[in-house]
Design an enzyme around this catalytic site. Structure first.
Site, PDB file in Angstrom:
ATOM      1  N   ASP A 183      26.206  14.504  37.408  1.00  0.00           N
ATOM      2  CA  ASP A 183      26.741  13.978  36.317  1.00  0.00           C
ATOM      3  C   ASP A 183      25.635  13.796  35.104  1.00  0.00           C
ATOM      4  OD1 ASP A 183      28.035  12.025  34.624  1.00  0.00           O
ATOM      5  OD2 ASP A 183      29.021  11.448  36.419  1.00  0.00           O
ATOM      6  N   THR A 256      29.622  29.181  40.006  1.00  0.00           N
ATOM      7  CA  THR A 256      30.613  28.310  40.327  1.00  0.00           C
ATOM      8  C   THR A 256      32.159  28.174  39.558  1.00  0.00           C
ATOM      9  OG1 THR A 256      30.004  26.251  39.141  1.00  0.00           O
ATOM     10  CG2 THR A 256      28.996  27.084  41.470  1.00  0.00           C
TER      11      THR A 256
END
Length: 303
Positions: A183, A256
């Site tokens: 994050d 990803t």
């Protein structure tokens, strides 16, 4: 892909089966209501294994309840006793003991839904991955992927990675550290919550053997700049890139879904590859795992 610092960012596949049904009413008639601290999935990960909400420390993650599919819930109940680890503060001096062999162990902090972790484990079966996250659907999904693909080199840990490093692992027991797409905490007042900080690197260095690789990746440019700055300035790490700077994405890190979404938005992904320097003899005494000290609850209930 996201890590434990942003568990809610991991999407649930559209083809996922229906959610786990609520448990039948118990003797008290409470239905789906659970007592405080009672595990969401009996036999699975604990709700707060270390009681860490009583510890006064800024955290880089914010656990949130998320939808868990029936398959994920089943995996948590069946496979957690075999492949799961609750980060409860009890020592695990040598993480190789969690696996069935003596292969090197890499710690991955934050794995989202686990697809990239499973790909890396399958591509390199001689490296064991201890993958940490607090995102319950991701934990169940990674356990499912490990079972489906016959991956014996994955263990899933639930809880705060800081407690794992600080209180449970012995010095020099890890062969690598991976932090992919943590994050970024973009608001300035939240920058203190970012995981990659000098204090974290100092702690991680004590648990990494000399020569261990630290690999970070982010698509948030300001966070990439901070990562590069603090890693470059830290005396325990050296950049593997001659002349410094960012590294090309290594072949072992798969692209990803989270990363692809960022690229579609025009984001630039930066990889950072740093190596743990040899520990200085004078610093050896500082590497010991400290005993955990009890801390009083915060009267205000703040984390």
């Amino acid at each position: 892909m996201s890590d434990s610092v942003n568990p809610s960012a991991a999407p649930v596949p559209a083809s996922s089966p229906s959610p786990v049904p609520a448990p039948a009413p118990g003797p008290t008639g409470g239905g789906a209501t659970r007592a405080k601290g009672e595990p969401r999935f009996p036999g699975g990960p604990q709700a707060d294994p270390a009681g860490s909400h009583f510890e006064r420390r800024i955290r880089s993650f914010q656990p949130r309840r998320s939808r868990v599919t029936q398959g994920q819930g089943d995996a948590l109940q069946r496979l957690w006793p075999v492949w799961g680890l609750d980060i409860d503060g009890h020592p695990v001096p040598d993480p190789r003991a969690l696996f069935d062999d003596a292969h090197p162990v890499v710690l991955e902090i934050g794995f989202g839904m686990g697809e990239a972790t499973a790909q890396m484990a399958g591509a390199d079966p001689d490296v064991n991955i201890l993958a940490v996250d607090v995102h319950t659907p991701g934990q169940g999904n990674l356990l499912n992927l490990a079972e489906r693909n016959g991956l014996s080199n994955i263990r899933v840990a639930n809880g705060d990675a800081i407690i794992l490093l600080r209180e449970m692992l012995d010095p020099g027991c890890l062969d690598g550290l991976r932090v992919y797409f943590p994050d970024p905490w973009p608001k300035k007042r939240h920058h203190k919550r970012r995981l990659i900080q000098p204090e974290f690197l100092t702690l991680a260095a004590t648990r990494l053997r000399p020569g261990a690789l630290v690999h970070c990746a982010t698509d948030w440019e300001p966070y990439a700049e901070q990562m590069l700055e603090v890693l470059t300035a830290h005396p325990d790490f050296e950049n593997t890139v001659p002349g410094g700077g960012y590294a090309p994405r290594p072949a072992f890190r798969p692209l990803t879904r989270f990363e692809g979404q960022g690229l579609d938005k025009g984001h630039t992904v930066h990889d950072l590859l740093f190596r743990r320097r040899a520990a200085q003899p004078a610093a050896e005494a500082a590497l010991a795992r400290p005993a955990r000290e009890a801390e009083p609850p915060d009267p205000a209930g703040n984390s």
